[in-house]
Design a protein around this motif. Sequence first.
Motif, PDB file in Angstrom:
ATOM      1  N   GLY A   1      -1.927  44.809  31.390  1.00  0.00           N
ATOM      2  CA  GLY A   1      -0.787  45.188  32.208  1.00  0.00           C
ATOM      3  C   GLY A   1      -0.016  46.385  31.692  1.00  0.00           C
ATOM      4  N   VAL A   2      -0.223  46.765  30.439  1.00  0.00           N
ATOM      5  CA  VAL A   2       0.486  47.925  29.882  1.00  0.00           C
ATOM      6  C   VAL A   2      -0.176  49.198  30.400  1.00  0.00           C
ATOM      7  CG1 VAL A   2       1.061  49.197  27.773  1.00  0.00           C
ATOM      8  CG2 VAL A   2       1.270  46.709  27.827  1.00  0.00           C
ATOM      9  N   ILE A   3       0.633  50.100  30.973  1.00  0.00           N
ATOM     10  CA  ILE A   3       0.096  51.350  31.508  1.00  0.00           C
ATOM     11  C   ILE A   3       0.614  52.590  30.784  1.00  0.00           C
ATOM     12  CG2 ILE A   3      -0.393  50.410  33.794  1.00  0.00           C
ATOM     13  CD1 ILE A   3       2.221  51.795  34.750  1.00  0.00           C
ATOM     14  N   ASP A   4       1.693  52.455  30.020  1.00  0.00           N
ATOM     15  CA  ASP A   4       2.263  53.625  29.354  1.00  0.00           C
ATOM     16  C   ASP A   4       3.106  53.161  28.180  1.00  0.00           C
ATOM     17  OD1 ASP A   4       2.786  56.658  29.678  1.00  0.00           O
ATOM     18  OD2 ASP A   4       4.803  55.862  29.456  1.00  0.00           O
TER      19      ASP A   4
ATOM     20  N   ASP B   1       2.789  36.491  35.055  1.00  0.00           N
ATOM     21  CA  ASP B   1       2.150  37.614  34.351  1.00  0.00           C
ATOM     22  C   ASP B   1       3.146  38.301  33.424  1.00  0.00           C
ATOM     23  OD1 ASP B   1      -0.391  37.477  35.423  1.00  0.00           O
ATOM     24  OD2 ASP B   1      -0.128  39.164  36.801  1.00  0.00           O
ATOM     25  N   LEU B   2       4.337  38.514  33.927  1.00  0.00           N
ATOM     26  CA  LEU B   2       5.365  39.210  33.167  1.00  0.00           C
ATOM     27  C   LEU B   2       5.781  38.410  31.935  1.00  0.00           C
ATOM     28  CD1 LEU B   2       6.682  41.934  33.526  1.00  0.00           C
ATOM     29  CD2 LEU B   2       8.523  40.817  34.774  1.00  0.00           C
ATOM     30  N   THR B   3       5.912  37.105  32.088  1.00  0.00           N
ATOM     31  CA  THR B   3       6.263  36.233  30.956  1.00  0.00           C
ATOM     32  C   THR B   3       5.176  36.266  29.891  1.00  0.00           C
ATOM     33  OG1 THR B   3       7.556  34.812  32.400  1.00  0.00           O
ATOM     34  CG2 THR B   3       6.849  33.867  30.292  1.00  0.00           C
ATOM     35  N   GLU B   4       3.910  36.188  30.328  1.00  0.00           N
ATOM     36  CA  GLU B   4       2.794  36.252  29.370  1.00  0.00           C
ATOM     37  C   GLU B   4       2.786  37.571  28.619  1.00  0.00           C
ATOM     38  OE1 GLU B   4      -0.810  35.423  31.516  1.00  0.00           O
ATOM     39  OE2 GLU B   4      -0.180  33.371  31.993  1.00  0.00           O
TER      40      GLU B   4
END
Length: 153
Positions: free
Chosen positions: A94-97, A119-122
Amino acid sequence: MSEVALDEVDRGILFALQRDARNTTIEEIASEVDVSPSTVRNRIDRMESSGVIEGYYPKIDYEQANFPLHVLFVCSAASDEREELAAKALDARGVIDVRELLTGKNNLYIEVVATDTRDLTELTNELSNLGFQVESSEIITNHSVQPWGEFEF
């Protein structure tokens, strides 16, 4: 890496590429900076080889791509661990930058996309487990860019 001396033509080429690299032809750039298309191609090749031009990236509307959560995590990390942690963050799903800041407590900005709060919590937990201190998370609603004016021909 050593610095590359850029002349007015190089700066004009960079300005045109920043404005719209995908839809601007070599011929259009050549006309704009008043050189031949082969000169523009050679200059772009040289700037890519020397690292001045690091790449070309699409601008993605993540919400349209079914990733409705676009979030900026403002994090802190010890200055002697910052670079290593930044590299590790890029491996997180999920990390893009990742942006490293030289000074200040909040010295890492990590941009992520997610489908839902789970997803954000994970992702938040994964970043914490890597050693980041998440100071805040901000939902990104829009992101605009423009060519740097110093390159304008």
